[in-house]
Design a protein around this motif. Sequence first.
Motif, PDB file in Angstrom:
ATOM      1  N   ASP A 289     -11.798   6.151   1.857  1.00 60.59           N
ATOM      2  CA  ASP A 289     -12.574   5.304   0.937  1.00 60.59           C
ATOM      3  C   ASP A 289     -13.447   4.344   1.750  1.00 60.59           C
ATOM      4  O   ASP A 289     -13.222   4.137   2.938  1.00 60.59           O
ATOM      5  CB  ASP A 289     -11.638   4.479   0.046  1.00 60.59           C
TER       6      ASP A 289
ATOM      7  N   ALA B 115       0.842  -1.197   0.000  1.00 60.01           N
ATOM      8  CA  ALA B 115       0.000   0.000   0.000  1.00 60.01           C
ATOM      9  C   ALA B 115       0.880   1.250   0.000  1.00 60.01           C
ATOM     10  O   ALA B 115       1.899   1.305   0.689  1.00 60.01           O
ATOM     11  CB  ALA B 115      -0.909   0.000   1.212  1.00 60.01           C
ATOM     12  N   GLN B 116       0.487   2.249  -0.777  1.00 61.09           N
ATOM     13  CA  GLN B 116       1.217   3.515  -0.801  1.00 61.09           C
ATOM     14  C   GLN B 116       0.854   4.310   0.438  1.00 61.09           C
ATOM     15  O   GLN B 116      -0.309   4.370   0.824  1.00 61.09           O
ATOM     16  CB  GLN B 116       0.865   4.308  -2.049  1.00 61.09           C
TER      17      GLN B 116
ATOM     18  N   THR C 187      -2.568   5.895   1.075  1.00 62.61           N
ATOM     19  CA  THR C 187      -3.089   6.858   0.106  1.00 62.61           C
ATOM     20  C   THR C 187      -3.691   6.198  -1.133  1.00 62.61           C
ATOM     21  O   THR C 187      -4.324   6.868  -1.932  1.00 62.61           O
ATOM     22  CB  THR C 187      -1.979   7.830  -0.343  1.00 62.61           C
ATOM     23  N   ALA C 188      -3.476   4.885  -1.302  1.00 65.10           N
ATOM     24  CA  ALA C 188      -4.047   4.162  -2.453  1.00 65.10           C
ATOM     25  C   ALA C 188      -4.318   2.720  -2.045  1.00 65.10           C
ATOM     26  O   ALA C 188      -3.548   2.125  -1.289  1.00 65.10           O
ATOM     27  CB  ALA C 188      -3.093   4.214  -3.634  1.00 65.10           C
ATOM     28  N   SER C 189      -5.405   2.171  -2.541  1.00 58.48           N
ATOM     29  CA  SER C 189      -5.765   0.784  -2.236  1.00 58.48           C
ATOM     30  C   SER C 189      -4.734  -0.177  -2.811  1.00 58.48           C
ATOM     31  O   SER C 189      -4.183   0.065  -3.875  1.00 58.48           O
ATOM     32  CB  SER C 189      -7.132   0.448  -2.820  1.00 58.48           C
TER      33      SER C 189
ATOM     34  N   VAL D 155      -7.062  -0.142   2.266  1.00 56.91           N
ATOM     35  CA  VAL D 155      -7.605   1.006   1.535  1.00 56.91           C
ATOM     36  C   VAL D 155      -7.393   2.278   2.353  1.00 56.91           C
ATOM     37  O   VAL D 155      -7.269   2.223   3.579  1.00 56.91           O
ATOM     38  CB  VAL D 155      -9.107   0.827   1.234  1.00 56.91           C
ATOM     39  N   PRO D 156      -7.375   3.435   1.702  1.00 58.48           N
ATOM     40  CA  PRO D 156      -7.360   4.687   2.467  1.00 58.48           C
ATOM     41  C   PRO D 156      -8.627   4.758   3.318  1.00 58.48           C
ATOM     42  O   PRO D 156      -9.707   4.363   2.872  1.00 58.48           O
ATOM     43  CB  PRO D 156      -7.356   5.770   1.386  1.00 58.48           C
TER      44      PRO D 156
END
Length: 172
Positions: free
Chosen positions: A87, A40-41, A50-52, A83-84
């Motif tokens: 979201d 994950a980022q 920050t991104a899934s 996930v973030p």
Amino acid sequence: MTSPVRRTALLSVTALALVATLSGCGSILDQVLGQAPPPAQRDEPGGEVTASADADVFTLALGDCLDYRAVEEQTELTTLPIVPCADEHDSEVYAEKTLTQEEFDDLDTVAASYCYDQFALFVGVPLEESELTYSYFFPTPTSWEQGDDVLQCLVITPDGKPTTGTLEGAAR
């Protein structure tokens, strides 16, 4: 409480190749050989996702949000759908504890007690008054031998209903 899930330690490449060959599970071998999905980022310096991504289970951190319903039927995990928190998701890591050998030897009791106590502190109401529930991730005997000593508690929405944002202080 929903069923707890064990984190799976990585096997040696030789043993893993044999398992992959016998079971046809090339994706496990891909993880060991560095061909797994990217982690994950996270932003700097806060470390928020920050991104899934399907992330390595050992990169899951306090405050991370994920889709628990996608993995709840599994008994051992190597990756998780992180996930973030902005979201839609159905769970969040709300507490973690480094276990001693004595605690690991009595894992069910320690995990249930610790996650139960931390639930009210995080959510803002006791479990009995909440529509939310909890579960936890814990080490396997093999991963324990390899240094995995962390218990992670997850707050989970009812029936997998999605939520956005943190559940900290949700009082529901």
